[in-house]
Design a protein around this motif. Structure first.
Motif, PDB file in Angstrom:
ATOM      1  N   LYS A  81      -0.933   7.532  13.759  1.00 47.23           N
ATOM      2  CA  LYS A  81       0.428   7.033  13.563  1.00 47.23           C
ATOM      3  C   LYS A  81       0.773   6.889  12.086  1.00 47.23           C
ATOM      4  O   LYS A  81       1.925   6.639  11.729  1.00 47.23           O
ATOM      5  N   GLY A  82      -0.230   7.026  11.237  1.00 44.36           N
ATOM      6  CA  GLY A  82      -0.015   6.974   9.798  1.00 44.36           C
ATOM      7  C   GLY A  82      -0.438   8.275   9.158  1.00 44.36           C
ATOM      8  O   GLY A  82      -0.808   9.240   9.831  1.00 44.36           O
ATOM      9  N   SER A  83      -0.389   8.296   7.847  1.00 45.27           N
ATOM     10  CA  SER A  83      -0.767   9.496   7.112  1.00 45.27           C
ATOM     11  C   SER A  83      -1.620   9.098   5.919  1.00 45.27           C
ATOM     12  O   SER A  83      -1.409   8.038   5.317  1.00 45.27           O
ATOM     13  N   TRP A  84      -2.584   9.933   5.609  1.00 43.95           N
ATOM     14  CA  TRP A  84      -3.396   9.749   4.398  1.00 43.95           C
ATOM     15  C   TRP A  84      -3.212  11.025   3.595  1.00 43.95           C
ATOM     16  O   TRP A  84      -3.865  12.033   3.834  1.00 43.95           O
ATOM     17  N   THR A  85      -2.285  10.964   2.654  1.00 41.97           N
ATOM     18  CA  THR A  85      -1.733  12.179   2.066  1.00 41.97           C
ATOM     19  C   THR A  85      -2.020  12.252   0.576  1.00 41.97           C
ATOM     20  O   THR A  85      -1.937  11.247  -0.134  1.00 41.97           O
ATOM     21  N   LYS A  86      -2.336  13.461   0.124  1.00 43.13           N
ATOM     22  CA  LYS A  86      -2.495  13.719  -1.303  1.00 43.13           C
ATOM     23  C   LYS A  86      -1.116  13.680  -1.943  1.00 43.13           C
ATOM     24  O   LYS A  86      -0.218  14.414  -1.549  1.00 43.13           O
ATOM     25  N   THR A  87      -0.939  12.814  -2.937  1.00 38.08           N
ATOM     26  CA  THR A  87       0.412  12.549  -3.433  1.00 38.08           C
ATOM     27  C   THR A  87       0.641  12.942  -4.882  1.00 38.08           C
ATOM     28  O   THR A  87       1.782  12.876  -5.349  1.00 38.08           O
ATOM     29  N   GLU A  88      -0.404  13.333  -5.617  1.00 37.35           N
ATOM     30  CA  GLU A  88      -0.136  13.621  -7.026  1.00 37.35           C
ATOM     31  C   GLU A  88       0.779  14.837  -7.134  1.00 37.35           C
ATOM     32  O   GLU A  88       0.649  15.816  -6.403  1.00 37.35           O
ATOM     33  N   GLY A  89       1.768  14.731  -8.014  1.00 40.46           N
ATOM     34  CA  GLY A  89       2.718  15.818  -8.205  1.00 40.46           C
ATOM     35  C   GLY A  89       3.913  15.784  -7.277  1.00 40.46           C
ATOM     36  O   GLY A  89       4.834  16.588  -7.427  1.00 40.46           O
ATOM     37  N   VAL A  90       3.929  14.868  -6.303  1.00 38.55           N
ATOM     38  CA  VAL A  90       5.077  14.760  -5.404  1.00 38.55           C
ATOM     39  C   VAL A  90       6.290  14.257  -6.189  1.00 38.55           C
ATOM     40  O   VAL A  90       6.180  13.364  -7.034  1.00 38.55           O
ATOM     41  N   THR A  91       7.456  14.835  -5.916  1.00 39.11           N
ATOM     42  CA  THR A  91       8.694  14.430  -6.579  1.00 39.11           C
ATOM     43  C   THR A  91       9.701  13.928  -5.549  1.00 39.11           C
ATOM     44  O   THR A  91       9.489  14.045  -4.338  1.00 39.11           O
ATOM     45  N   LYS A  92      10.819  13.417  -6.042  1.00 40.32           N
ATOM     46  CA  LYS A  92      11.849  12.891  -5.153  1.00 40.32           C
ATOM     47  C   LYS A  92      12.461  13.968  -4.270  1.00 40.32           C
ATOM     48  O   LYS A  92      13.073  13.653  -3.243  1.00 40.32           O
ATOM     49  N   ALA A  93      12.312  15.241  -4.662  1.00 37.60           N
ATOM     50  CA  ALA A  93      12.837  16.321  -3.823  1.00 37.60           C
ATOM     51  C   ALA A  93      12.093  16.398  -2.491  1.00 37.60           C
ATOM     52  O   ALA A  93      12.640  16.889  -1.502  1.00 37.60           O
ATOM     53  N   GLN A  94      10.835  15.928  -2.469  1.00 36.17           N
ATOM     54  CA  GLN A  94      10.073  15.832  -1.218  1.00 36.17           C
ATOM     55  C   GLN A  94      10.315  14.430  -0.657  1.00 36.17           C
ATOM     56  O   GLN A  94       9.445  13.569  -0.673  1.00 36.17           O
ATOM     57  N   ILE A  95      11.511  14.238  -0.157  1.00 37.19           N
ATOM     58  CA  ILE A  95      12.053  12.909   0.078  1.00 37.19           C
ATOM     59  C   ILE A  95      11.223  12.083   1.048  1.00 37.19           C
ATOM     60  O   ILE A  95      11.032  10.880   0.848  1.00 37.19           O
ATOM     61  N   ALA A  96      10.703  12.687   2.105  1.00 38.42           N
ATOM     62  CA  ALA A  96       9.981  11.915   3.118  1.00 38.42           C
ATOM     63  C   ALA A  96       8.676  11.357   2.557  1.00 38.42           C
ATOM     64  O   ALA A  96       8.371  10.166   2.717  1.00 38.42           O
ATOM     65  N   ILE A  97       7.891  12.222   1.891  1.00 40.55           N
ATOM     66  CA  ILE A  97       6.629  11.756   1.311  1.00 40.55           C
ATOM     67  C   ILE A  97       6.906  10.748   0.208  1.00 40.55           C
ATOM     68  O   ILE A  97       6.246   9.706   0.106  1.00 40.55           O
ATOM     69  N   TRP A  98       7.888  11.050  -0.633  1.00 39.56           N
ATOM     70  CA  TRP A  98       8.208  10.153  -1.749  1.00 39.56           C
ATOM     71  C   TRP A  98       8.587   8.764  -1.241  1.00 39.56           C
ATOM     72  O   TRP A  98       8.109   7.746  -1.742  1.00 39.56           O
ATOM     73  N   ARG A  99       9.437   8.729  -0.237  1.00 41.52           N
ATOM     74  CA  ARG A  99       9.920   7.448   0.282  1.00 41.52           C
ATOM     75  C   ARG A  99       8.760   6.616   0.837  1.00 41.52           C
ATOM     76  O   ARG A  99       8.661   5.417   0.575  1.00 41.52           O
ATOM     77  N   ALA A 100       7.870   7.264   1.595  1.00 40.73           N
ATOM     78  CA  ALA A 100       6.749   6.533   2.188  1.00 40.73           C
ATOM     79  C   ALA A 100       5.727   6.122   1.135  1.00 40.73           C
ATOM     80  O   ALA A 100       5.178   5.017   1.184  1.00 40.73           O
ATOM     81  N   ALA A 101       5.464   7.010   0.168  1.00 42.00           N
ATOM     82  CA  ALA A 101       4.468   6.705  -0.864  1.00 42.00           C
ATOM     83  C   ALA A 101       4.943   5.616  -1.809  1.00 42.00           C
ATOM     84  O   ALA A 101       4.129   4.880  -2.376  1.00 42.00           O
ATOM     85  N   MET A 102       6.247   5.497  -2.000  1.00 41.26           N
ATOM     86  CA  MET A 102       6.795   4.469  -2.883  1.00 41.26           C
ATOM     87  C   MET A 102       7.098   3.163  -2.153  1.00 41.26           C
ATOM     88  O   MET A 102       7.562   2.199  -2.757  1.00 41.26           O
ATOM     89  N   SER A 103       6.820   3.122  -0.857  1.00 41.15           N
ATOM     90  CA  SER A 103       7.052   1.901  -0.089  1.00 41.15           C
ATOM     91  C   SER A 103       6.092   0.803  -0.538  1.00 41.15           C
ATOM     92  O   SER A 103       4.928   1.072  -0.859  1.00 41.15           O
ATOM     93  N   PRO A 104       6.539  -0.443  -0.550  1.00 37.26           N
ATOM     94  CA  PRO A 104       5.617  -1.545  -0.870  1.00 37.26           C
ATOM     95  C   PRO A 104       4.515  -1.710   0.168  1.00 37.26           C
ATOM     96  O   PRO A 104       3.530  -2.405  -0.088  1.00 37.26           O
TER      97      PRO A 104
END
Length: 601
Positions: free
Chosen positions: A300-323
């Protein structure tokens, strides 16, 4: 009462068996209980608070932790199917783990479910984790579905992330770190505090479980959307995207078109994706079970490689920047917030290329809580980056050819896999070899091939594509001789340069951008791509000659035939096929001839 003497609970090393390890573990638990010593912290409610003692809190409220190794220890992992396969070195490590558990304070026990609860792929899982690593236990608990502590687990993982004087793998100069026992339903992890060891341990057992209940477990993301086709019809796209770490599986598996990144498409391609796409859904990021009628996710969750992700990848960015995100090896910016830039942290002198985040799929804004597809798979994308002969995108018509692509698992190494193989061409069968056990990769490939063939025969084929995401079209190369067993062959080797941070990069060539690849996905789903037969493989593989919105000149740059003569292309492909068969003989033996020879010409 069990006597408080080690001889009563710890077997001699020569007496250790696979099931005997479990029995000795239970003996240790009973001994401690009988002596008034607490042996287990049973699904503790304060696990997050315990983990915070070792963590970094960012200014946005999120937490992060460090691991001692920044990638999985695939080369230090062994699969043991029976007692007959147990070697002295395996028994030594098993004994050292038991000795440590006897001495250590209460292990953290966490129960969780992998696979959609109540579905055919539900797998009850139990983690026993060293109490000095509460963050590992907590983060895993947030990835999976709530467990059933009062029921017996289907699978257990013992995670002791310490160096225990580990022996070498028999016959190799490599520390033995992880032992998997597929037929006895447990795994032992040592040495590494990398979150991926626990996650992939359970998922390896789940892949086997998916096969046992009639499906095939695949290293693929699951994404859906509804598209308005050129003929005016609407189609629900159920898409799986296969690929190894660093090839773009999460990038494209969790890609969403929204009002912000739509501006990129208007500017570059003259189209607005939102005029064609609706009801976008992210279903799963990593491992799925594919059946004829459905695809079912594992977590139900994700363990995702995030380096280099930008705001254009909105779904990953939003979840990775969540508190609520739970980070690993993720740096901070000048404001103290999580940073995905890869500029501050480093590993063995190289800038960070494997920052990771556990996040909740619901925080992407495109997850409705259900990891099961709305219908059968109808789009399959294999991310097969290469340097020499690959187009940016091709459509595969022949089911046997598609099965061969899956069996090969050809890719380019990334530091998240291992820093030693970064940039190298690799063959990793099904993009899933390190996680396949209990049944062969061949069995999974054949089952998937039968699904493809059945759908094609009834006139409802699965659309299959191969993408060159992180490779080059084409890199500079030189021919070199190498040995494949007793045979000496000539193969192309890319020419590399090195960045100031020590990153190995190929020289020359071009690659499709994320947006160009997503444009192709959109237009291919709409029926807005025109094709011609591959110059060598003919009608088995179709090459795009027009993609609506993509300039013809750019499409020409993304074709290897722009740079290669037909004879050189054939020479390169023959070398690739020879290499692939060498690895198939080891990783995926016994394939039917129509798959094994599908690329021959």
């Amino acid at each position: 009462m069990v006597g408080a003497e080690s001889e009563t609970v710890l077997p001699r090393v020569d007496e250790i068996t696979i099931e005997g390890f479990r029995e000795a573990f239970k003996q240790i638990i009973r001994l401690k209980e009988s002596c008034g010593i607490k042996p287990i912290l049973d699904n503790p409610s304060d696990l997050f608070e315990r983990a915070k003692l070792y963590g970094v809190q960012y200014r946005n409220g999120a937490w992060g932790w460090a691991s001692n190794i920044w990638h999985r220890s695939a080369s230090g992992t062994m699969v043991i199917n029976s007692d007959e396969e147990l070697r002295h070195e395996h028994k030594i490590l098993m004994l050292r783990v038991l000795e440590h558990i006897l001495v250590q304070g209460p292990l953290i026990k966490v129960d969780g479910i992998v696979g959609k609860p109540g579905s055919r792929v539900e797998l009850r899982c139990r983690l026993y984790c060293d109490p000095q690593f509460p963050d590992i236990a907590y983060r895993w608990s947030q990835l999976v579905f709530p467990g059933k502590p009062d029921e017996e687990p289907d699978v257990e993982v013992f995670c002791i992330p310490h160096y225990l004087g580990n022996p070498r793998i028999p016959g190799k100069d490599e520390l033995l770190k992880v032992l998997r026992f597929p037929n006895h339903n447990y795994t032992i992890i040592t040495c590494s505090s990398y979150q991926g060891e626990v996650k992939k341990a359970f998922l390896s057992h789940w892949i086997l479980h998916a096969y046992r209940v009639g499906g095939t477990g695949e290293h693929a993301a699951l994404r859906e959307f509804t598209v308005k086709r050129k003929d005016g019809e609407r189609k629900r796209v159920v898409m799986c995207i296969w690929g190894l770490t660093g090839s773009g599986k999460s990038t494209h598996g969790m890609y969403i078109w929204d009002s912000e990144n739509a501006e990129i498409y208007r500017e570059k391609f003259g189209i607005n994706p939102l005029e064609y796409v609706s009801d976008q859904a992210i279903k799963n990021d990593d491992i799925v079970a594919i059946f004829e009628d459905r695809v079912i996710g594992s977590e139900k969750g994700s363990w995702t490689k995030t380096e280099g992700v930008t705001k254009a990848q909105i779904a990953i960015w939003r979840a990775a920047m969540s508190p609520k995100a739970l980070h690993e090896n993720t740096e901070f910016d000048e404001n103290g917030n999580p940073s995905l830039a890869g500029k501050l942290y480093q590993y063995f002198g190289m800038k960070n290329r494997n920052a990771r985040s556990v996040f909740y799929l619901e925080d992407t804004g495109y997850f409705n809580g259900d990891v099961e597809s709305s219908g059968p798979l109808n789009t399959a994308i294999f991310l097969t980056p290469g340097y020499f002969t690959d187009y940016a995108w091709v459509k595969i018509v022949d089911p046997a050819f598609a099965a061969k692509v899956l069996a090969d698992g050809r890719t380019i190494g990334h530091p998240a896999q291992s820093r030693e193989i970064a940039g190298r061409v690799r063959f990793v069968s099904r993009y899933c070899l390190p996680f396949t056990m209990g049944v062969s990769s061949t069995a999974h490939v054949i089952r998937f091939y039968k699904m493809l063939r059945k759908r094609a025969e009834r006139g409802d084929p699965i659309d299959v594509y191969q993408f060159n995401t992180t490779g080059r079209i084409i890199a500079r190369y030189e021919w070199k001789k190498m040995r494949l067993g007793d045979e000496e062959v000539e193969v192309p080797e890319p020419i590399f340069s090195y960045t100031e941070n020590g990153v190995r990069v190929p020289v020359g060539g071009t690659s499709p951008t994320i947006e160009e690849t997503e444009l192709f996905i959109l237009q291919a789903s709409r029926g807005a791509v025109e094709y011609e037969p591959h110059p060598i493989w003919g009608e088995k593989v179709l090459v795009p000659v027009r993609v609506e919105g993509l300039p013809d000149e750019r499409l020409r740059e993304l074709k290897p035939t722009t740079y290669l003569s037909l004879n050189e292309m054939k020479r390169l492909l023959k070398a690739q096929i020879r290499l692939s068969k060498y690895h198939l003989d080891k990783q995926c033996p016994g394939l039917p001839p129509e798959i094994y020879n599908a690329m021959d010409f």
